[in-house]
Design an enzyme around this catalytic site. Structure first.
Site, PDB file in Angstrom:
ATOM      1  N   SER A  85       0.800  -1.223   0.000  1.00  0.00           N
ATOM      2  CA  SER A  85       0.000   0.000   0.000  1.00  0.00           C
ATOM      3  C   SER A  85       0.835   1.277   0.000  1.00  0.00           C
ATOM      4  O   SER A  85       0.316   2.353  -0.300  1.00  0.00           O
ATOM      5  CB  SER A  85      -0.938   0.017   1.208  1.00  0.00           C
ATOM      6  OG  SER A  85      -0.200   0.137   2.409  1.00  0.00           O
ATOM      7  N   LYS A 155       0.838   4.555   6.974  1.00  0.00           N
ATOM      8  CA  LYS A 155       0.307   5.381   5.893  1.00  0.00           C
ATOM      9  C   LYS A 155       0.970   6.757   5.965  1.00  0.00           C
ATOM     10  O   LYS A 155       1.701   7.070   6.900  1.00  0.00           O
ATOM     11  CB  LYS A 155      -1.215   5.552   6.009  1.00  0.00           C
ATOM     12  CG  LYS A 155      -2.023   4.260   6.081  1.00  0.00           C
ATOM     13  CD  LYS A 155      -2.034   3.507   4.778  1.00  0.00           C
ATOM     14  CE  LYS A 155      -2.872   2.225   4.900  1.00  0.00           C
ATOM     15  NZ  LYS A 155      -2.736   1.397   3.676  1.00  0.00           N
TER      16      LYS A 155
END
Length: 301
Positions: A85, A155
């Protein structure tokens, strides 16, 4: 005087079988090489020192483990990247070092930082959890190996409390009215074509996070229906990832991209000029009114 009697000032009588005493110097020190403290070679002194080291070894190991545990708890911890990701910034299998110290001093995540945070509520539901062996659990506990059991995510922080953010299909992320030039995105990724959002304002003590590989990242955009509406509570943030430490050929720091330094991006800075202008105008208006009033009073008098 009897024969054989000696004066007290005479030399002591030498007895058979006894070596004569060696004279000492004026300081009373024994001559070099003499005395009862000298030990012959092979007396075992070296062996005693070796045994002393082995006795101290468990204490040294205990101190080292305690320091490692303290470092993991308060300073730096290693984390493993389990997914794609965050490509290409981070790749699956990378090991990153996370700064855990600054949050202890009240520091909060800033725009552009890559952060590790605990699952804020069901983001990893259904994801398999590895089952480490005893050695891996121990090394993870003291911080010498990435944790395998904790459900943590990594993230990029895109917006912080007070920011207004949006992204329309085919366009860039708009942060406080400024488009972001996200050069760190995975090649071929769009800013948000798969999941547009906004505009909305980030609540207090929350951050909005997104992966660099947007079309392969279940980030804030995909959790806007949960209890936190996609935002991550600041108290869930473990720390900022500062460096890729392993593998060695991937070693790199993780700085804040330049697009987050563009002028006017800070929401507080955007409203600062009008606010300062108003603050400066109020005293001027009051002073002028007082002057006019004083002049009118004098004219009537």
């Amino acid at each position: 005087m009897a024969v054989g009697a000696r004066s007290g000032h005479d030399d002591p009588e030498e007895r058979p079988g006894r070596l004569p005493e060696q004279p000492s110097d004026a300081s009373g020190a024994a001559p070099a090489g003499g005395g009862d403290d000298d030990e012959p070679e092979g007396s075992g002194t070296g062996q005693k020192k070796q045994r002393s080291f082995w006795k101290e070894l468990p204490l040294l190991i205990g101190i080292a483990l305690l320091l490692a545990l303290l470092i993991k708890t308060f300073l730096v911890q290693a984390f493993s990247i389990p997914s794609d990701s965050m490509m290409n910034t981070l790749q699956r299998g990378d090991r990153v070092l996370v700064d855990k110290l600054t949050p202890w001093f009240g520091s909060e995540p800033e725009r552009g930082e890559v952060v590790v945070f605990h699952d804020p509520g069901g983001w990893l539901e259904g994801e398999p959890t590895p089952e480490p062996n005893v050695l891996q659990e121990f090394l993870s506990f003291i911080g010498l190996m990435p944790s395998a059991e904790e459900k943590d995510l990594i993230k990029r922080t895109i917006a912080v409390a007070g920011d207004t953010i949006e992204c329309k299909k085919g366009g860039p992320v708009i942060l406080n009215g400024k488009p972001l030039d996200e050069t760190y995105l995975y090649p071929g990724s769009s800013a948000c074509d798969d999941q547009p959002f906004g505009p909305f304002k980030v609540p207090e003590d929350r951050i909005w996070v997104m992966g660099d590989n947007r079309q392969n990242s279940q980030d804030s955009r995909y959790h806007m229906e949960d209890v936190n509406r996609g935002f991550v509570p600041v108290d869930k943030v473990v720390g900022r990832a500062v460096v890729v430490a392993w593998p060695l050929n991937r070693w790199a720091t993780l700085p804040v991209p330049a697009t987050y330094d563009q002028p006017g991006l800070d929401a507080a800075a955007a409203i600062a000029p009008p606010a300062l202008g108003l603050a400066g105008a109020v005293p001027l208006v009051l002073w002028r009114r007082r002057r006019l009033t004083a002049g009118a009073t004098g004219a009537r008098g």
